[in-house]
Scaffold this motif. Sequence first.
Motif, PDB file in Angstrom:
ATOM      1  N   TYR A 135     -26.823 -72.613  25.137  1.00  0.00           N
ATOM      2  CA  TYR A 135     -26.144 -72.409  26.461  1.00  0.00           C
ATOM      3  C   TYR A 135     -26.285 -73.841  27.099  1.00  0.00           C
ATOM      4  N   HIS A 256     -27.603 -55.361  31.806  1.00  0.00           N
ATOM      5  CA  HIS A 256     -27.453 -56.689  32.346  1.00  0.00           C
ATOM      6  C   HIS A 256     -28.387 -56.984  33.604  1.00  0.00           C
ATOM      7  N   ARG A 279     -13.592 -60.296  27.230  1.00  0.00           N
ATOM      8  CA  ARG A 279     -14.041 -61.524  27.465  1.00  0.00           C
ATOM      9  C   ARG A 279     -15.028 -61.790  28.418  1.00  0.00           C
ATOM     10  N   ASP A 280     -14.707 -61.130  29.770  1.00  0.00           N
ATOM     11  CA  ASP A 280     -15.336 -61.306  30.912  1.00  0.00           C
ATOM     12  C   ASP A 280     -16.438 -60.417  31.001  1.00  0.00           C
ATOM     13  N   PRO A 282     -20.067 -58.986  31.607  1.00  0.00           N
ATOM     14  CA  PRO A 282     -21.077 -60.066  32.354  1.00  0.00           C
ATOM     15  C   PRO A 282     -22.259 -60.288  31.054  1.00  0.00           C
ATOM     16  N   ALA A 285     -21.784 -63.364  29.283  1.00  0.00           N
ATOM     17  CA  ALA A 285     -22.173 -64.811  30.076  1.00  0.00           C
ATOM     18  C   ALA A 285     -23.513 -65.076  30.275  1.00  0.00           C
ATOM     19  N   HIS A 286     -24.424 -64.053  29.780  1.00  0.00           N
ATOM     20  CA  HIS A 286     -25.970 -64.347  30.144  1.00  0.00           C
ATOM     21  C   HIS A 286     -26.578 -65.258  29.055  1.00  0.00           C
TER      22      HIS A 286
END
Length: 350
Positions: A135, A256, A279-280, A282, A285-286
């Motif tokens: 990331y 999360h 896809r979105d 949470p 995205a972490h």
Amino acid sequence: MTQPTFRIAYLDRPMYPSFDETLARAPGVELIRIAPTQADEDILATLATCHGYYVMASRDELPKQWHVTSSLLATLPSLVLAVSYGAGYDTIDVDACTHAGVAVVNQAGGNAQGVAEHAIGMMMVLFKRIPEAQYAIIAGTAAQRDALMGRELSGKTVGVIGLGNTGSRTAALARALGCPVLTYDPYLDASTCEARGARKVELDALLADADAVSVHCPLTAETRGLLGAAQFAAMKRGAIFVNTARGSTYDEAALHAALVRGQLGGAGIDVWEQEPPARDHPLLAHPAVIASSHMGGVTHESRDRVARMAAEAFIDAAAGRVPQRLVNPGVTAQFLVRLGATLGEPAAAS
């Protein structure tokens, strides 16, 4: 006198080519592939003539009208055996099958090695903080190498929730890496857990003491929502959470939140409430999350193994025998009566 043909159907595709290959060599069976593009009434008409139904195990892959429910069973008078593609059977209402005299078989243990390797692999990657490093590289924020100091899995305490086939294999792999193993499994006594390489504890003790928690229980009324905000808060600060079992056994929003506040050091998630997740989502995205989409047991070796196991269950039934791995053993007597009527002769108890 010619023995009646035992008709077996599946929708779309088998788990692996070895399913068809194994049944092609078996006497007394007819294998029917049903194209999912057919009209529902045509699919139903074909299923209604079949004695065996090979059922996809992932609830989001199989259209809900073809899940084995009481309403579907009411339209399938010939059905005597429902066989799940894998170890799970979320798409099969076991109680409804028992009431209808339909035996249910899963492939427990067939993908244990693949899933256990997936779980251990996730632990290793998370302890080394590889997702966070990737990331940072992509974001252009990678700095000194020791900014993301990792940890070694060896010597860490691993907590296994559910010590069945896959949980036991995960425990064995963890022990091989020098990890003491705790387990929470209310259906096993302490001596059985010890024989499987883990020390039996209650869930709160496991959460408090484990450096990595790995979930390996089926999704049932008892395990749905087993791990929520309170359980994540009870885990060691910086501990790793891995779930390769079933979605809905844990609260995704609570997980999360525990990651965001730093309670947990990372999460490896292979199973979701909705599969694949949006896809979105949470969690995707972490930076301390490694994600896959219910593919722990998706290896050539595991798929070949479970496909052959499923084929052998149908072969047993076609030969008048009770298949192994009955999920609902209480149906045995009624199943044998119905199977005998299907085959035109008394069926055997084993």
